[in-house]
Write an enzyme that holds these catalytic residues in place. Structure first.
Site, PDB file in Angstrom:
ATOM      1  N   LYS A 152      -7.253   2.148  -2.470  1.00  0.00           N
ATOM      2  CA  LYS A 152      -7.791   3.323  -1.719  1.00  0.00           C
ATOM      3  C   LYS A 152      -8.422   4.344  -2.458  1.00  0.00           C
ATOM      4  CE  LYS A 152      -6.666   6.022   2.215  1.00  0.00           C
ATOM      5  NZ  LYS A 152      -5.575   5.875   3.382  1.00  0.00           N
ATOM      6  N   TRP A 162       0.775  -1.330   0.041  1.00  0.00           N
ATOM      7  CA  TRP A 162      -0.002   0.085   0.074  1.00  0.00           C
ATOM      8  C   TRP A 162       0.853   1.144   0.106  1.00  0.00           C
ATOM      9  CZ3 TRP A 162      -0.183   4.231   3.476  1.00  0.00           C
ATOM     10  CH2 TRP A 162      -1.226   4.998   2.981  1.00  0.00           C
ATOM     11  N   HIS A 196     -11.711   1.990   2.618  1.00  0.00           N
ATOM     12  CA  HIS A 196     -11.231   2.663   1.370  1.00  0.00           C
ATOM     13  C   HIS A 196     -12.164   2.795   0.300  1.00  0.00           C
ATOM     14  CE1 HIS A 196      -6.727   1.855   2.487  1.00  0.00           C
ATOM     15  NE2 HIS A 196      -7.440   2.430   3.468  1.00  0.00           N
ATOM     16  N   ASP A 238     -11.870   7.227   5.786  1.00  0.00           N
ATOM     17  CA  ASP A 238     -11.039   6.179   6.382  1.00  0.00           C
ATOM     18  C   ASP A 238     -10.377   6.524   7.588  1.00  0.00           C
ATOM     19  OD1 ASP A 238      -9.440   4.127   6.066  1.00  0.00           O
ATOM     20  OD2 ASP A 238      -7.946   5.328   5.253  1.00  0.00           O
ATOM     21  N   ASP A 256     -10.254   4.795  10.427  1.00  0.00           N
ATOM     22  CA  ASP A 256      -9.631   3.557  11.296  1.00  0.00           C
ATOM     23  C   ASP A 256     -10.128   3.593  12.316  1.00  0.00           C
ATOM     24  OD1 ASP A 256      -7.772   2.308   9.436  1.00  0.00           O
ATOM     25  OD2 ASP A 256      -7.354   4.089   8.755  1.00  0.00           O
ATOM     26  N   ASP A 312      -9.651  -3.034   1.951  1.00  0.00           N
ATOM     27  CA  ASP A 312      -9.755  -2.602   3.313  1.00  0.00           C
ATOM     28  C   ASP A 312     -10.986  -1.772   3.267  1.00  0.00           C
ATOM     29  OD1 ASP A 312      -9.541  -0.261   5.038  1.00  0.00           O
ATOM     30  OD2 ASP A 312      -7.605  -0.457   5.363  1.00  0.00           O
ATOM     31  N   ASP A 370      -6.837  -3.771  10.869  1.00  0.00           N
ATOM     32  CA  ASP A 370      -6.297  -2.569  10.360  1.00  0.00           C
ATOM     33  C   ASP A 370      -6.840  -1.158  10.892  1.00  0.00           C
ATOM     34  OD1 ASP A 370      -4.383  -0.459   9.206  1.00  0.00           O
ATOM     35  OD2 ASP A 370      -5.117  -0.637   7.340  1.00  0.00           O
ATOM     36  N   GLU A 380      -3.046  -3.279  -2.229  1.00  0.00           N
ATOM     37  CA  GLU A 380      -4.393  -2.601  -1.510  1.00  0.00           C
ATOM     38  C   GLU A 380      -4.592  -1.372  -2.211  1.00  0.00           C
ATOM     39  OE1 GLU A 380      -3.560  -1.357   2.614  1.00  0.00           O
ATOM     40  OE2 GLU A 380      -5.430  -0.956   3.043  1.00  0.00           O
ATOM     41  N   HIS A 391      -8.351  -6.025   4.811  1.00  0.00           N
ATOM     42  CA  HIS A 391      -7.973  -5.187   6.180  1.00  0.00           C
ATOM     43  C   HIS A 391      -9.399  -4.665   6.703  1.00  0.00           C
ATOM     44  CE1 HIS A 391      -3.584  -3.707   5.462  1.00  0.00           C
ATOM     45  NE2 HIS A 391      -3.867  -4.857   5.643  1.00  0.00           N
TER      46      HIS A 391
HETATM   47  C1  RNT Z   1      -3.731   3.121   4.736  1.00  0.00           C
HETATM   48  C2  RNT Z   1      -3.925   1.572   4.506  1.00  0.00           C
HETATM   49  C3  RNT Z   1      -2.695   0.789   5.204  1.00  0.00           C
HETATM   50  C4  RNT Z   1      -2.287   1.112   6.499  1.00  0.00           C
HETATM   51  C5  RNT Z   1      -1.465   0.212   7.153  1.00  0.00           C
HETATM   52  C6  RNT Z   1      -0.456   0.796   8.243  1.00  0.00           C
HETATM   53  O1  RNT Z   1      -5.069   3.818   4.507  1.00  0.00           O
HETATM   54  O2  RNT Z   1      -4.998   0.994   5.036  1.00  0.00           O
HETATM   55  O3  RNT Z   1      -3.153  -0.393   5.098  1.00  0.00           O
HETATM   56  O4  RNT Z   1      -3.324   1.585   7.362  1.00  0.00           O
HETATM   57  O5  RNT Z   1      -0.439  -0.143   6.355  1.00  0.00           O
HETATM   58 ZN    ZN Z   2      -5.156  -0.958   5.189  1.00  0.00          ZN
END
Ligand code: RNT
Ligand code: ZN
Length: 416
Positions: A224, A181, A259, A291, A293, A256, A323, A222, A283
């Site tokens: 986004k 990523w 994303h 996003d 988290d 993820d 994640d 990955e 993720h």
């Molecule tokens: C970032 C991605 C990625 C990170 C990690 C730390 O938006 O989700 O996967 O969160 O690699």
């Molecule tokens: Zn991620």
């Protein structure tokens, strides 16, 4: 009759094999991300996280050394049921005796401490090259940079990470998922959207040209939709990453669930990808409006994602990794709530009368399908969950908060 036995009967009446569900859950690995413990900082640089992602909050007690981070992870492990895999980022290299290696020069030996940690706990290891928080991120770009020196540096980093992933798999005997990523993109409207993507494609191809055993190392890309400071254009968009994985043998797509556009759901994307890919990676996070988290909870979309893995018999085809990173609350609690929530979601999916519900759909008995889907929501899930936690020797209820408080007072409060 115990509450567990009574609950079990209720599920069995609907055709659910509860014992089998628990056995399946105990053996399904979930990757525990090391980066919740220190706000995604790592050990190879000073200062905070930079490059399209951000942690917010300043709760006391962040882990500052490998020893502290590993001790904190052990605390989390002791509070969570289920099979764990370790997820490490390249910036968590452990340098000893004053030595240092830049990202393009990392070697397996810099991760030996993590191998020892994982082996002692019977865990496999997943890995991530770190394409952020580094001075060679030039104008926000890494693998897609028009500057050849920059691009080369990051390609070399990716290749080093392939070698380290192979080492992890060889040492643990468990395949290593290596996720690529980058936050590459532009804050404002670019004049060339193709060039960066062509360079990104070429860079990942060069990384994957490093020799590795396809049965042991599982590279992923990955995607986004956008990141902080790169709101207008992301090089590794959904279409880019998915098509890259589809056209490169052995490369997996990684979704993820933070994303995508806010009304898109990854639960629906899982079965779409399972039609085409032998294996995919996830993720698991909680996006709040974007996003962000946030810590994973036992909420509707989390449950839905788990259902799509379980009812499609795909637990052995989907690599599941947490994640998220929250620095505003006790980090060990954040880690634990997220891991336990995903375990609950998997258990909930395993206890759903999936065969019966599918049959109702196929017979077009949609009235009964709606009725039963709603009724199963109030089955005595908690009794099975508590039994599962007991059988895994971890706290079955909120009593684990006391352990967090004690750990905060005796360990975290000393980190000043
Ligand atoms: C970032 C991605 C990625 C990170 C990690 C730390 O938006 O989700 O996967 O969160 O690699
Ligand atoms: Zn991620």
């Amino acid at each position: 009759m115990s509450r567990y036995d009574e609950a079990k009967k209720r599920y069995e009446a609907l055709g659910v094999d509860v014992e089998k569900a628990l056995e399946t859950l105990k053996n399904a690995p979930v990757s525990l991300h090391c980066w919740q413990g220190d706000d995604v900082r790592g050990f190879d640089h000073d200062g905070p996280l930079t490059g399209g992602i951000q942690t917010t909050g300043n709760y006391m007690g962040r882990a500052r050394t490998p020893e502290e981070l590993m001790a904190d992870m052990d605390k989390v492990i002791s509070l969570c049921p289920g099979k764990k895999k370790l997820n490490v980022h390249a910036c968590y290299a452990v340098f000893e005796n004053g030595e240092f290696a830049d990202r393009d020069k990392l070697e397996p030996k810099h991760f030996k401490k993590w191998v020892d940690f994982a082996k002692e706990r019977n865990m496999g290891i997943d890995f991530n090259p770190t394409f952020f928080s580094h001075p060679m991120v030039k104008d926000g770009l890494t693998l897609s940079s028009p500057d050849e020196e920059t691009r080369k540096f990051w390609i070399e980093h990716g290749k080093a990470c392939i070698r380290i992933s192979q080492y992890f798999a060889d040492e643990t005997g468990i395949p290593c998922v290596m996720n690529i990523w980058t936050g590459d993109g532009y804050k404002d409207i670019p004049s060339d959207r193709l060039g960066p993507r062509e360079r990104y494609k070429d860079s990942i191809e060069q990384i994957l040209s490093e020799p590795y055993d396809k049965n042991k190392v599982k590279p992923c890309v990955e995607s986004k939709v956008f990141g902080i400071g790169v709101e207008s254009y992301t090089v590794g968009s959904a279409e880019f990453a998915l098509t890259f994985a589809a056209t490169h043998d052995g490369c997996l797509p990684l979704m993820d669930n933070g994303h995508y556009h806010p009304t898109e759901v990854v639960s629906d994307k899982i079965p779409a990808l399972l039609c085409f890919f032998p294996e995919i990676a996830l993720h698991i996070t909680r996006p709040v409006r974007w996003d962000s988290d946030h810590v994973v909870l036992f909420d509707d979309e989390t449950k839905e994602m788990a259902k799509e893995i379980v009812r499609n018999n795909a637990l052995n085809r989907v690599y599941m990794a947490l994640d998220y990173f929250d620095a505003s609350i006790n980090r060990i609690l954040a880690w634990t709530v997220g891991f336990r929530s995903w375990q609950k979601a998997l258990l909930n999916a395993l206890l759903t009368p999936n065969e019966k519900l599918k049959e109702l759909q196929d017979n077009n008995s949609l009235s009964e399908l709606m009725m039963l889907s709603e009724e199963v929501k109030t089955l005595p899930f908690g009794d099975i969950w508590e039994h599962y936690c007991e059988s895994e020797n971890v706290p079955k209820d909120e009593s684990w908060f006391n352990e967090i408080k004690t750990y905060e007072e005796t360990v975290l409060a000393k980190r000043v």
